[in-house]
Design a protein around this motif. Structure first.
Motif, short mmCIF file in Angstrom:
data_model
loop_
_atom_site.label_atom_id
_atom_site.label_comp_id
_atom_site.label_asym_id
_atom_site.label_seq_id
_atom_site.Cartn_x
_atom_site.Cartn_y
_atom_site.Cartn_z
N ALA A 14 0.84 -1.21 0.00
CA ALA A 14 0.00 0.00 0.00
C ALA A 14 0.87 1.26 0.00
O ALA A 14 0.59 2.22 -0.73
CB ALA A 14 -0.94 0.00 1.20
N ILE A 15 1.92 1.26 0.79
CA ILE A 15 2.83 2.41 0.85
C ILE A 15 3.50 2.62 -0.50
O ILE A 15 3.57 3.75 -1.02
CB ILE A 15 3.89 2.21 1.96
CG1 ILE A 15 3.21 2.28 3.33
CG2 ILE A 15 5.00 3.24 1.85
CD1 ILE A 15 4.06 1.79 4.48
N GLU A 16 3.97 1.55 -1.11
CA GLU A 16 4.62 1.64 -2.42
C GLU A 16 3.64 2.14 -3.48
O GLU A 16 3.99 2.96 -4.33
CB GLU A 16 5.18 0.28 -2.84
CG GLU A 16 6.35 -0.18 -2.00
CD GLU A 16 7.61 0.62 -2.25
OE1 GLU A 16 7.90 0.94 -3.42
OE2 GLU A 16 8.29 0.94 -1.27
N LEU A 17 2.41 1.64 -3.46
CA LEU A 17 1.40 2.06 -4.43
C LEU A 17 1.10 3.55 -4.28
O LEU A 17 0.96 4.26 -5.28
CB LEU A 17 0.12 1.24 -4.28
CG LEU A 17 0.20 -0.20 -4.77
CD1 LEU A 17 -1.04 -0.97 -4.34
CD2 LEU A 17 0.38 -0.26 -6.28
N GLU A 18 0.99 4.03 -3.05
CA GLU A 18 0.70 5.44 -2.83
C GLU A 18 1.84 6.31 -3.35
O GLU A 18 1.61 7.36 -3.94
CB GLU A 18 0.45 5.71 -1.34
CG GLU A 18 0.15 7.16 -1.02
CD GLU A 18 -1.08 7.74 -1.72
OE1 GLU A 18 -1.16 8.98 -1.81
OE2 GLU A 18 -1.97 6.98 -2.18
N GLU A 19 3.08 5.86 -3.17
CA GLU A 19 4.22 6.62 -3.67
C GLU A 19 4.25 6.66 -5.20
O GLU A 19 4.63 7.67 -5.79
CB GLU A 19 5.53 6.02 -3.15
CG GLU A 19 5.75 6.28 -1.67
CD GLU A 19 7.00 5.62 -1.13
OE1 GLU A 19 7.76 4.99 -1.90
OE2 GLU A 19 7.23 5.75 0.09
N ARG A 20 3.86 5.58 -5.84
CA ARG A 20 3.94 5.49 -7.30
C ARG A 20 2.70 5.97 -8.03
O ARG A 20 2.77 6.33 -9.20
CB ARG A 20 4.25 4.05 -7.70
CG ARG A 20 5.72 3.75 -7.51
CD ARG A 20 6.05 2.28 -7.58
NE ARG A 20 7.48 2.07 -7.46
CZ ARG A 20 8.20 2.30 -6.38
NH1 ARG A 20 7.63 2.80 -5.30
NH2 ARG A 20 9.50 2.07 -6.35
N HIS A 21 1.54 5.94 -7.36
CA HIS A 21 0.28 6.32 -8.01
C HIS A 21 -0.53 7.27 -7.10
O HIS A 21 -1.68 6.97 -6.76
CB HIS A 21 -0.55 5.07 -8.31
CG HIS A 21 0.15 4.06 -9.16
ND1 HIS A 21 0.32 4.20 -10.52
CD2 HIS A 21 0.75 2.88 -8.83
CE1 HIS A 21 0.98 3.15 -10.99
NE2 HIS A 21 1.26 2.35 -9.98
N PRO A 22 0.05 8.41 -6.74
CA PRO A 22 -0.64 9.30 -5.78
C PRO A 22 -1.92 9.93 -6.31
O PRO A 22 -2.78 10.30 -5.52
CB PRO A 22 0.41 10.37 -5.47
CG PRO A 22 1.31 10.38 -6.67
CD PRO A 22 1.33 8.96 -7.17
N GLY A 23 -2.08 10.01 -7.63
CA GLY A 23 -3.27 10.65 -8.18
C GLY A 23 -4.40 9.70 -8.53
O GLY A 23 -5.47 10.11 -8.93
N ILE A 24 -4.18 8.41 -8.33
CA ILE A 24 -5.17 7.40 -8.69
C ILE A 24 -6.33 7.42 -7.69
O ILE A 24 -6.13 7.57 -6.49
CB ILE A 24 -4.51 5.99 -8.69
CG1 ILE A 24 -3.50 5.87 -9.83
CG2 ILE A 24 -5.53 4.87 -8.76
CD1 ILE A 24 -4.10 5.90 -11.21
N ASP A 25 -7.55 7.25 -8.20
CA ASP A 25 -8.72 7.08 -7.34
C ASP A 25 -8.66 5.66 -6.79
O ASP A 25 -9.08 4.71 -7.45
CB ASP A 25 -9.99 7.31 -8.16
CG ASP A 25 -11.26 7.08 -7.36
OD1 ASP A 25 -11.18 6.73 -6.16
OD2 ASP A 25 -12.35 7.23 -7.94
N ASN A 26 -8.11 5.51 -5.59
CA ASN A 26 -7.92 4.16 -5.05
C ASN A 26 -9.17 3.59 -4.39
O ASN A 26 -9.15 2.47 -3.90
CB ASN A 26 -6.73 4.13 -4.08
CG ASN A 26 -6.89 5.04 -2.88
OD1 ASN A 26 -7.93 5.66 -2.70
ND2 ASN A 26 -5.86 5.13 -2.07
N VAL A 27 -10.26 4.34 -4.41
CA VAL A 27 -11.53 3.82 -3.91
C VAL A 27 -12.28 3.10 -5.03
O VAL A 27 -12.82 2.02 -4.84
CB VAL A 27 -12.39 4.97 -3.31
CG1 VAL A 27 -13.76 4.45 -2.90
CG2 VAL A 27 -11.67 5.60 -2.14
#
Length: 68
Positions: A14-27
């Motif tokens: 989750a931490i890695e995904l947030e760093e690499r895709h901060p603009g993605i609608d993760n909901v």
């Protein structure tokens, strides 16, 4: 991220995904996309077929929590 990531490393993924895709609608995301993004993470070395809906849901929930 040092070391190897596996499907069970939900928080680290989750931490890695947030760093690499901060603009993605993760909901509102497709699990096919989530699966691909996890597979593309540097250091991810688990079997693609070991993933399932429960694991992807846990990763998504952790990612949402990480952003909050």
């Amino acid at each position: 991220m040092a070391g190897k990531l596996r499907w069970t490393d939900v928080r680290d993924i989750a931490i890695e995904l947030e760093e690499r895709h901060p603009g993605i609608d993760n909901v509102n995301l497709r699990f096919t996309d989530l699966h691909r993004w996890v597979m593309e993470l540097p250091g991810f070395e688990d079997d693609p077929n070991r993933s399932n809906e429960k694991i992807l849901e846990a990763i998504q929930a952790a990612w949402i929590e990480e952003r909050d």
